[in-house]
Scaffold this motif. Structure first.
Motif, PDB file in Angstrom:
ATOM      1  N   ARG A 255       0.827  -1.208   0.000  1.00 54.66           N
ATOM      2  CA  ARG A 255       0.000   0.000   0.000  1.00 54.66           C
ATOM      3  C   ARG A 255       0.863   1.260   0.000  1.00 54.66           C
ATOM      4  O   ARG A 255       0.616   2.203  -0.757  1.00 54.66           O
ATOM      5  CB  ARG A 255      -0.910  -0.001   1.230  1.00 54.66           C
ATOM      6  CG  ARG A 255      -1.911   1.147   1.259  1.00 54.66           C
ATOM      7  CD  ARG A 255      -2.529   1.303   2.626  1.00 54.66           C
ATOM      8  NE  ARG A 255      -1.538   1.707   3.614  1.00 54.66           N
ATOM      9  CZ  ARG A 255      -1.116   2.962   3.759  1.00 54.66           C
ATOM     10  NH1 ARG A 255      -1.582   3.928   2.978  1.00 54.66           N
ATOM     11  NH2 ARG A 255      -0.220   3.250   4.671  1.00 54.66           N
ATOM     12  N   VAL A 256       1.915   1.272   0.827  1.00 55.12           N
ATOM     13  CA  VAL A 256       2.770   2.455   0.922  1.00 55.12           C
ATOM     14  C   VAL A 256       3.515   2.689  -0.386  1.00 55.12           C
ATOM     15  O   VAL A 256       3.636   3.827  -0.859  1.00 55.12           O
ATOM     16  CB  VAL A 256       3.754   2.293   2.100  1.00 55.12           C
ATOM     17  CG1 VAL A 256       4.813   3.382   2.066  1.00 55.12           C
ATOM     18  CG2 VAL A 256       3.001   2.329   3.419  1.00 55.12           C
TER      19      VAL A 256
ATOM     20  N   GLY B  17       4.828   6.117  -2.531  1.00 54.91           N
ATOM     21  CA  GLY B  17       6.079   6.203  -3.263  1.00 54.91           C
ATOM     22  C   GLY B  17       7.242   5.515  -2.570  1.00 54.91           C
ATOM     23  O   GLY B  17       7.139   4.983  -1.460  1.00 54.91           O
ATOM     24  N   GLU B  18       8.395   5.545  -3.260  1.00 58.56           N
ATOM     25  CA  GLU B  18       9.585   4.846  -2.777  1.00 58.56           C
ATOM     26  C   GLU B  18      10.152   5.477  -1.512  1.00 58.56           C
ATOM     27  O   GLU B  18      10.700   4.785  -0.656  1.00 58.56           O
ATOM     28  CB  GLU B  18      10.656   4.839  -3.870  1.00 58.56           C
ATOM     29  CG  GLU B  18      10.316   3.967  -5.068  1.00 58.56           C
ATOM     30  CD  GLU B  18      11.493   3.838  -6.011  1.00 58.56           C
ATOM     31  OE1 GLU B  18      12.634   3.711  -5.528  1.00 58.56           O
ATOM     32  OE2 GLU B  18      11.279   3.878  -7.225  1.00 58.56           O
ATOM     33  N   VAL B  19      10.062   6.793  -1.399  1.00 53.98           N
ATOM     34  CA  VAL B  19      10.614   7.449  -0.213  1.00 53.98           C
ATOM     35  C   VAL B  19       9.868   6.996   1.039  1.00 53.98           C
ATOM     36  O   VAL B  19      10.472   6.692   2.075  1.00 53.98           O
ATOM     37  CB  VAL B  19      10.543   8.978  -0.371  1.00 53.98           C
ATOM     38  CG1 VAL B  19      11.007   9.668   0.901  1.00 53.98           C
ATOM     39  CG2 VAL B  19      11.396   9.426  -1.551  1.00 53.98           C
ATOM     40  N   ALA B  20       8.542   6.930   0.953  1.00 56.14           N
ATOM     41  CA  ALA B  20       7.761   6.455   2.097  1.00 56.14           C
ATOM     42  C   ALA B  20       8.036   4.984   2.372  1.00 56.14           C
ATOM     43  O   ALA B  20       8.072   4.552   3.531  1.00 56.14           O
ATOM     44  CB  ALA B  20       6.273   6.675   1.839  1.00 56.14           C
ATOM     45  N   LEU B  21       8.246   4.198   1.316  1.00 60.51           N
ATOM     46  CA  LEU B  21       8.579   2.787   1.512  1.00 60.51           C
ATOM     47  C   LEU B  21       9.914   2.643   2.232  1.00 60.51           C
ATOM     48  O   LEU B  21      10.076   1.766   3.093  1.00 60.51           O
ATOM     49  CB  LEU B  21       8.622   2.077   0.160  1.00 60.51           C
ATOM     50  CG  LEU B  21       8.990   0.594   0.186  1.00 60.51           C
ATOM     51  CD1 LEU B  21       7.927  -0.207   0.933  1.00 60.51           C
ATOM     52  CD2 LEU B  21       9.166   0.060  -1.229  1.00 60.51           C
TER      53      LEU B  21
ATOM     54  N   LEU C 275      24.016  11.661   1.711  1.00 56.91           N
ATOM     55  CA  LEU C 275      23.543  11.111   0.444  1.00 56.91           C
ATOM     56  C   LEU C 275      22.194  11.726   0.100  1.00 56.91           C
ATOM     57  O   LEU C 275      21.244  11.627   0.878  1.00 56.91           O
ATOM     58  CB  LEU C 275      23.417   9.588   0.544  1.00 56.91           C
ATOM     59  CG  LEU C 275      23.057   8.843  -0.741  1.00 56.91           C
ATOM     60  CD1 LEU C 275      24.149   9.045  -1.782  1.00 56.91           C
ATOM     61  CD2 LEU C 275      22.876   7.365  -0.461  1.00 56.91           C
ATOM     62  N   PRO C 276      22.074  12.391  -1.059  1.00 54.14           N
ATOM     63  CA  PRO C 276      20.818  13.086  -1.360  1.00 54.14           C
ATOM     64  C   PRO C 276      19.675  12.169  -1.751  1.00 54.14           C
ATOM     65  O   PRO C 276      18.530  12.604  -1.761  1.00 54.14           O
ATOM     66  CB  PRO C 276      21.214  14.004  -2.529  1.00 54.14           C
ATOM     67  CG  PRO C 276      22.371  13.311  -3.177  1.00 54.14           C
ATOM     68  CD  PRO C 276      23.110  12.605  -2.077  1.00 54.14           C
ATOM     69  N   ASP C 277      19.955  10.904  -2.075  1.00 55.37           N
ATOM     70  CA  ASP C 277      18.902   9.991  -2.511  1.00 55.37           C
ATOM     71  C   ASP C 277      18.078   9.550  -1.306  1.00 55.37           C
ATOM     72  O   ASP C 277      18.554   8.804  -0.446  1.00 55.37           O
ATOM     73  CB  ASP C 277      19.521   8.776  -3.208  1.00 55.37           C
ATOM     74  CG  ASP C 277      18.478   7.927  -3.915  1.00 55.37           C
ATOM     75  OD1 ASP C 277      17.270   8.151  -3.678  1.00 55.37           O
ATOM     76  OD2 ASP C 277      18.859   7.050  -4.704  1.00 55.37           O
ATOM     77  N   MET C 278      16.827  10.000  -1.239  1.00 51.36           N
ATOM     78  CA  MET C 278      15.978   9.690  -0.090  1.00 51.36           C
ATOM     79  C   MET C 278      15.591   8.221  -0.032  1.00 51.36           C
ATOM     80  O   MET C 278      15.211   7.719   1.021  1.00 51.36           O
ATOM     81  CB  MET C 278      14.713  10.545  -0.142  1.00 51.36           C
ATOM     82  CG  MET C 278      14.961  12.024   0.075  1.00 51.36           C
ATOM     83  SD  MET C 278      15.440  12.399   1.768  1.00 51.36           S
ATOM     84  CE  MET C 278      13.918  12.051   2.624  1.00 51.36           C
ATOM     85  N   THR C 279      15.667   7.497  -1.168  1.00 49.57           N
ATOM     86  CA  THR C 279      15.315   6.080  -1.152  1.00 49.57           C
ATOM     87  C   THR C 279      16.439   5.222  -0.603  1.00 49.57           C
ATOM     88  O   THR C 279      16.210   4.083  -0.202  1.00 49.57           O
ATOM     89  CB  THR C 279      14.956   5.604  -2.567  1.00 49.57           C
ATOM     90  OG1 THR C 279      16.098   5.759  -3.424  1.00 49.57           O
ATOM     91  CG2 THR C 279      13.799   6.417  -3.119  1.00 49.57           C
ATOM     92  N   LYS C 280      17.680   5.733  -0.593  1.00 48.04           N
ATOM     93  CA  LYS C 280      18.816   4.971  -0.091  1.00 48.04           C
ATOM     94  C   LYS C 280      19.327   5.498   1.242  1.00 48.04           C
ATOM     95  O   LYS C 280      20.028   4.798   1.955  1.00 48.04           O
ATOM     96  CB  LYS C 280      19.959   5.001  -1.116  1.00 48.04           C
ATOM     97  CG  LYS C 280      19.598   4.375  -2.453  1.00 48.04           C
ATOM     98  CD  LYS C 280      20.764   4.456  -3.412  1.00 48.04           C
ATOM     99  CE  LYS C 280      20.415   3.839  -4.761  1.00 48.04           C
ATOM    100  NZ  LYS C 280      21.535   3.941  -5.719  1.00 48.04           N
ATOM    101  N   SER C 281      19.020   6.733   1.552  1.00 43.33           N
ATOM    102  CA  SER C 281      19.518   7.328   2.777  1.00 43.33           C
ATOM    103  C   SER C 281      18.490   8.332   3.271  1.00 43.33           C
ATOM    104  O   SER C 281      17.382   8.424   2.746  1.00 43.33           O
ATOM    105  CB  SER C 281      20.873   8.004   2.524  1.00 43.33           C
ATOM    106  OG  SER C 281      21.364   8.602   3.697  1.00 43.33           O
ATOM    107  N   ASN C 282      18.870   9.092   4.282  1.00 46.01           N
ATOM    108  CA  ASN C 282      17.979  10.113   4.833  1.00 46.01           C
ATOM    109  C   ASN C 282      18.813  11.322   5.215  1.00 46.01           C
ATOM    110  O   ASN C 282      19.300  11.420   6.342  1.00 46.01           O
ATOM    111  CB  ASN C 282      17.225   9.575   6.051  1.00 46.01           C
ATOM    112  CG  ASN C 282      16.190  10.565   6.557  1.00 46.01           C
ATOM    113  OD1 ASN C 282      15.938  11.597   5.933  1.00 46.01           O
ATOM    114  ND2 ASN C 282      15.580  10.264   7.684  1.00 46.01           N
ATOM    115  N   PRO C 283      19.029  12.246   4.262  1.00 41.98           N
ATOM    116  CA  PRO C 283      19.851  13.416   4.584  1.00 41.98           C
ATOM    117  C   PRO C 283      19.244  14.294   5.668  1.00 41.98           C
ATOM    118  O   PRO C 283      19.936  15.110   6.263  1.00 41.98           O
ATOM    119  CB  PRO C 283      19.937  14.157   3.242  1.00 41.98           C
ATOM    120  CG  PRO C 283      18.767  13.677   2.457  1.00 41.98           C
ATOM    121  CD  PRO C 283      18.537  12.259   2.877  1.00 41.98           C
TER     122      PRO C 283
END
Length: 626
Positions: free
Chosen positions: A198-199, A204-208, A339-347
């Motif tokens: 559902r998420v 989206g991927e960031v919420a996942l 790391l700016p990629d929110m799907t791989k990290s959390n700046p």
């Protein structure tokens, strides 16, 4: 049947007062409920029932198991042809449970069905508290369910109710059959759609990525002042009137915090977040300590070439070979980018972010008692001096707040106390005045002119041209690229020039333009030029310590030409080579008699000389043989 003695009982003659021990031995043991990995029931309804059962606590499952044991004994009595009333009374007396309650469990009531029509393997799950209000699973037509999922599992998808209405309309048009009630769809969404599914589709991927537990890092490995973390904070809830009269709600501060203790060490305020704000806050930081590492975001401001040029993992701007070394590296600070990629990290998980959030500096300043009913519009804007004073006060209060719940503070110390405890025993790097002053300047890569090494800055360039800088040392850098560090607030001051790799060349003076008819400025310029030329001549003469006469006296005498020996053998010219004439005929050497005679005489003389040289050798050789 123990010891070879058989005992036979007439089961119909057993009194209704209770079970005999023999009957208890004859009854089968209660089946063990299936495990969630390999459930015994094969039907979809039973599988759903046991999935629900394994979501309950062990205490509730034990209650269901005990009730099922009671019903197993009732069922065995009924299978043995014992009347229902007697069987119920027997089990009720044995288990100390009212017969009416046991009857309701087995046969059901008007409110919930009994277990009689269900397999015995499901009774333990059916008797778990809470299942009595469950209804039999209603089926949704597969085509309708697929259509519903296509509507519901979309980014920013509609509500379950709206998706249900559209599915109902499509089912009537395409003949998918009648749909269950909306409540059934709500339950099916909760039971059949995993939260991760559902998420992913709706958020989206960031919420996942946020569903995965974060990594916890130990900051005690750093001493106080050894590592810092920085970020910008926009005070967007307040309108501030700046000294130049401009009213903005974008007033921003850049804050540096100690990584170990979370203490705010230095900050600067500006109208917007920019490189100068970042640079000047770093200048203030070096007055307290010079950290080894600095964690910052990969933003345009933090990852600009002026501050972090040539650093690794800087995903901003195009890297060039002539990029200057960043100011942070020049003073020995290693920038480390999130790391700016929110799907791989959390700046946004940097420790300083917690200092800005709910209850942090942003709220402390915006909700300060001094700003009540002020700063919410341009008409109620707060003067900058008052705003800066409140920010300074709240930073002090924030650092001094006790009982901080971090690993370092342990719920007892404040950020000030945690920093002081480690800082007194830490090895602190201190910059010289010249090194700190580099943080007051901005770099620009320029190319020295090919004629005299003069440099021009693009900064401050106007319709009348660019600012020019030159000194005698720049003559050695003609045509080379160098880095000029200038003061943005005073472009008429001298600039510091270095090579691209940071080697200091020196201070280079500013050369300002003058009026065309300014004779006084012309005389002053000519005087300075004469002084420079005189100094350059003296330096040139000092560099050349040997005169021309001394050099001539030490020059070696020319060598005499070497004699040329006679050739060992001369090859004759046997006439002209063959020639091809225009008509294609080939002719031989010339048939001139005079030329033929001269040629023959030359051949004879050469032959005579050769015989004269070889004759003595033949004579000696002949005598030796005799």
């Amino acid at each position: 049947m123990n010891g070879g003695i058989a005992k036979q009982y007439n089961i119909e003659s057993i009194a209704s007062g209770g079970y005999s021990s023999a009957l208890k031995q004859l009854l089968p043991a209660a089946p063990t409920p299936p495990s969630p990995e390999n459930p015994t029931p094969d039907s979809e309804r039973s599988s759903h029932l046991w999935r629900w059962a394994w979501t309950k606590s062990q205490k509730h499952r034990d209650i269901g198991q005990n009730k099922a044991m009671c019903l197993f004994k009732l069922r065995d009595l009924l299978d043995a042809k014992i009347p229902v009333r007697e069987a119920l009374e027997t089990v009720a007396q044995e288990w100390a449970i009212p017969a009416a309650t046991i009857r309701g469990w087995y046969y059901g009531t008007s409110q919930h069905p009994g277990v009689r029509e269900h397999p015995k393997s499901d009774w333990a799950a059916l008797m778990i508290p809470g299942w009595s209000v469950q209804r039999e699973r209603k089926e949704i037509p597969p085509a309708a369910w697929d259509y519903f999922l296509a509507l519901y599992l979309t980014h920013d998808g509609d509500t379950v109710a709206e998706c249900y209405r559209r599915t109902d309309e499509a089912a009537k048009q395409h003949g998918w059959g009648d749909l269950p009630a909306l409540r059934t769809f709500h339950k099916r969404v909760q039971s059949d759609i995993k939260e991760s599914t559902r998420v992913y589709w709706r958020e989206g991927e960031v919420a996942l990525a946020r569903l995965y537990p974060p990594q916890k890092r130990d900051r005690s490995m750093y001493a106080a002042g050894e590592a810092v973390v920085g970020d910008g904070l926009k005070f967007d809830k307040l309108w501030v009137k700046w000294p130049d009269g401009e009213v903005l709600n974008t007033s921003t501060g850049w804050f540096w915090a100690d990584l170990r203790s979370n203490k705010i060490l230095a900050y600067r305020l500006a109208k917007t977040e920019n490189t100068d704000l970042f640079r000047l806050a770093t200048y203030d930081l070096t007055a307290i300590c010079t950290p080894t590492d600095a964690w910052i975001d990969n933003t345009v401001v933090a990852a600009n070439k002026a501050m972090t040029g040539r650093s690794g993992n800087r995903h901003r701007f195009k890297n060039r070979e002539d990029d200057p070394l960043g100011l942070l590296q020049l003073v020995g600070i290693t920038p480390r980018f999130t790391l700016p990629d929110m799907t791989k990290s959390n700046p946004g998980a940097k420790p300083i972010e917690r200092s800005f959030g709910i209850g942090g500096l942003h709220d402390l300043v915006a909700k300060h008692p001094q700003f009540l009913d002020r700063g919410f519009s341009k008409a109620t804007a707060i003067p900058y001096a008052e705003f800066a004073q409140v920010v300074a006060q709240e930073v002090v209060r924030f650092n001094a707040r006790p009982n901080r719940r971090t690993d370092i503070c342990a719920g007892v110390k404040s950020y000030d106390e945690a920093f002081a405890e480690s800082f007194k025993d830490a090895t602190v790097r201190v910059l010289t005045l010249e090194q700190r002053e580099m943080l007051l300047l901005m770099p620009e890569v320029v190319t020295a002119s090919r004629e005299r090494g003069e440099i021009k800055l693009q900064a401050g360039k106007g319709p009348h041209g660019a600012h020019r800088y030159w000194n005698e040392a720049m003559a050695d850098r003609k045509g080379q690229k160098v880095v000029a560090y200038y003061d943005p607030a005073d472009l008429l001051a001298a600039v510091t020039v270095t090579t691209l790799d940071g080697q200091v060349i020196g201070k280079v003076q500013h050369y300002a333009g003058v009026g065309f008819g300014d004779t006084e400025a012309g005389r002053e310029w000519a005087k300075n030029k004469a002084r420079s030329q005189k100094a350059q001549k003296v330096a040139a003469q000092a560099d050349k310590r040997m005169g021309a006469l001394e050099a001539a006296a030490l020059t070696p005498a020319p060598n005499t030409p070497a004699s040329i020996p006679a050739p060992g053998l001369v090859a004759p010219n046997f006439g002209q080579p063959l020639k091809r004439v225009a008509n294609g005929d080939v002719v031989g050497p010339s048939s001139d008699p005079q030329r033929q005679r001269i040629f023959q005489e030359n051949v004879n003389r050469m032959l005579d000389r050769h015989l004269a040289k070889t004759a003595p050798l033949k004579t000696r050789s002949t005598g030796a043989n005799q």
